[in-house]
Design an enzyme around this catalytic site. Structure first.
Site, PDB file in Angstrom:
ATOM      1  N   ASN A  76       1.044  -1.012   0.031  1.00 35.56           N
ATOM      2  CA  ASN A  76      -0.387  -0.224   0.001  1.00 35.56           C
ATOM      3  C   ASN A  76       1.279   1.924  -0.285  1.00 35.56           C
ATOM      4  O   ASN A  76       1.895   0.986  -0.421  1.00 35.56           O
ATOM      5  CB  ASN A  76      -0.857  -0.252   1.277  1.00 35.56           C
ATOM      6  CG  ASN A  76      -2.285   1.134   1.359  1.00 35.56           C
ATOM      7  OD1 ASN A  76      -2.188   1.529   0.225  1.00 35.56           O
ATOM      8  ND2 ASN A  76      -3.280   0.143   1.313  1.00 35.56           N
ATOM      9  N   HIS A 106      22.317   0.095  11.827  1.00 34.53           N
ATOM     10  CA  HIS A 106      23.467   1.544  11.789  1.00 34.53           C
ATOM     11  C   HIS A 106      23.951   1.236  12.826  1.00 34.53           C
ATOM     12  O   HIS A 106      23.320   0.894  14.179  1.00 34.53           O
ATOM     13  CB  HIS A 106      22.264   2.534  11.928  1.00 34.53           C
ATOM     14  CG  HIS A 106      21.950   3.231  10.133  1.00 34.53           C
ATOM     15  ND1 HIS A 106      23.369   2.947   9.204  1.00 34.53           N
ATOM     16  CD2 HIS A 106      21.146   4.263  10.230  1.00 34.53           C
ATOM     17  CE1 HIS A 106      22.148   4.176   8.011  1.00 34.53           C
ATOM     18  NE2 HIS A 106      21.122   3.882   8.741  1.00 34.53           N
TER      19      HIS A 106
END
Length: 176
Positions: A76, A106
């Site tokens: 979507n 990260h």
């Protein structure tokens, strides 16, 4: 309606041509302002038949990442898929608006020399993922699972279950 589907298929075809070395696909639809980006010649993207990607969705594959979207998957509006290692989305899966799927974090603690900590995200077949869900690295979601709106998912979600993430405030200190 038919015109927008036709334009979406044309947009998908153009993306497949631009990244012809990276994308293996059949007929799929990519609606307006959505993009698929391969940031490395080693990135691999497979998109199955009749995949429908709505507006403002970003799909990014970096480094040696492998993204596999099986047949008849619906993604979507305003979803983000970021792949640096491996993401697999099983056939007939439905993804609601504003979902983020990441197979990496990260490395803010800098425990290794890499700036990313990589893992996998495996989403089974016929899975429903509700609005505003965040799926993190090292996650396996079994077939026919339902992920409730607003959940943050990491780890194993068994097949044929509903996953609901209840939130409580907590703080975890970390040293620099």
């Amino acid at each position: 309606m038919y015109m927008s589907h036709s334009i979406g298929i044309l947009r998908a075809y153009v993306n497949a041509l631009v990244y012809f070395k990276n994308i293996e696909s059949s007929i799929f639809s990519l609606q307006s302002n959505s993009r698929i980006e391969a940031y490395s010649k080693h990135a691999k993207i497979y998109i199955g038949k009749f995949v429908f990607i709505r507006k403002h969705t970003s799909i990014r594959v970096d480094q040696h990442g492998e993204l596999r979207i099986e047949d008849k998957v619906f993604i979507n509006d305003n979803c983000h898929i970021n792949c640096a290692h491996r993401i697999s989305i099983g056939r007939l899966t439905k993804i609601a608006p504003h979902v983020s799927i990441n197979d990496h974090d990260h490395n803010y603690k800098h425990l290794t020399g890499d700036h990313l900590i990589k893992g996998e995200v495996i989403i089974g077949e016929n899975v429903w993922i509700g609005s505003n869900v965040v799926i993190l690295r090292d996650t396996f979601i079994g077939d026919n699972a339902v992920i409730a709106a607003g959940s943050v998912v990491k780890g194993h979600v068994p097949a044929n279950t509903v996953f609901l993430n209840k939130r409580e405030k907590s703080y975890i200190p970390y040293a620099n």
